[in-house]
Write an enzyme that holds these catalytic residues in place. Structure first.
Site: not given
Ligand code: OAD
Ligand code: ZN
Length: 264
Positions: A107-108, A110, A125, A198-199, A223-224, A241
């Site tokens: 979904q990233n 970057d 995305h 991912t959340s 996911n932590p 991760a």
């Molecule tokens: P989120 O910011 O919603 O979630 C990030 C997740 O990463 C959270 O559940 C954290 O607990 C977890 N996290 C943090 N540090 C971590 C680590 N070191 N290892 C593993 N997990 C860790 O991001 P996404 O789920 O990617 O859309 O969000 C989905 C979409 O929402 C994105 O692609 C973006 C946004 O709107 C677009 O840009 C189109």
């Protein structure tokens, strides 16, 4: 984030499945890039805490004020430009090049999976490093790469028709790129599905784990924190991760009788 002790039995179970599974799908979110210094979207210091998505990441916001939206993306591009993939990206890339049956869906936007030389990333995305014509003129319809940081002009303009360009990113309320979504849906039919960082809130990506489960996959969450997807997971590794993937790579290398990927 304090280092977490791997729960050995859970890790072993994942290693065992990793070693034997034919079809493996890895779905990543912002958390895989956290150790590289990329801010996540949600959470206490997440990007969406400081900006309202509807002010920036929607087609309506862009129509209203393309320069404002572009200032935000240009800022994110500047923030991302010096960053490098971390151990988590490296392990996934290593697996992707060794295992033809492994699909990486992200979904990233970057570009860090690509920078780590991951084979054939399915980008749900889009990419922050690609632009396309907002008017979808003939020559500007297909996205192209523009890595300039900062961009010389905001908003940038289409050389073919003079309209503003837009980031080739999926905004709230927009459909996912059809080809990527088709591939991701097909990849949900697998033996092992790993949802990493991912959340699990944003659909349709968040629905892939449920599909995988229905197809009989072992669903693993890394996911932590607990997430909307934790319930559904057969194994939830409550670890960062980069730590979990490093431990899994070491276990897998041992099982395969090869040295682990150097590093960390
Ligand atoms: P989120 O910011 O919603 O979630 C990030 C997740 O990463 C959270 O559940 C954290 O607990 C977890 N996290 C943090 N540090 C971590 C680590 N070191 N290892 C593993 N997990 C860790 O991001 P996404 O789920 O990617 O859309 O969000 C989905 C979409 O929402 C994105 O692609 C973006 C946004 O709107 C677009 O840009 C189109
Ligand atoms: Zn154009």
């Amino acid at each position: 984030m304090p280092p977490t002790t791997p729960p050995p039995a859970a890790l072993d179970r994942v290693v065992e499945t990793l070693a034997t599974a034919r079809a493996i799908t890895v779905l990543t979110g912002a958390g895989i890039s956290a150790a590289s210094g990329v801010p996540t979207f949600r959470g206490p210091s997440g990007l969406w805490e400081r900006y309202r998505p509807e002010d920036l990441a929607t087609p309506e916001a862009f129509t209203r004020d393309p320069a404002l939206v572009w200032r935000w993306y240009d800022w994110r591009r500047r923030t991302l430009a010096p960053l490098a993939p971390n151990r988590g990206h490296a392990v996934i890339a290593h697996w992707s090049n060794r295992r033809p049956g492994l699909t990486v869906v992200t979904q990233n936007v970057d570009g860090l999976h690509e920078m780590a030389n991951t084979r054939d990333v399915v980008r749900l995305h889009g990419s922050i490093w690609e632009v396309r014509c907002a008017a979808s003129c003939d020559r500007g319809r297909e996205p192209w790469r523009d890595m300039r940081v900062p961009l010389p002009e905001l908003p940038p303009r289409c050389a073919a028709c003079g309209s503003v360009l837009r980031p080739a990113i999926v905004w709230f309320g927009e459909a996912l790129p059809a080809a990527a979504f088709t591939r991701a849906t097909a990849a949900a039919r697998c033996d092992l599905f790993m949802a990493i960082g991912t959340s699990a809130i944003v659909h349709p990506a968040a629905g892939l784990a449920a599909r995988a489960r229905e197809a009989g996959a072992l669903v693993v969450e890394i996911n932590p924190e607990r997430t909307a997807g934790s319930e559904l997971a057969d194994v939830a590794l409550a670890m960062p991760a980069e730590t979990a993937l490093d431990a899994l790579e070491r276990g897998l290398a041992l099982a395969e009788g090869r040295p682990p990927l150097p590093g960390q």
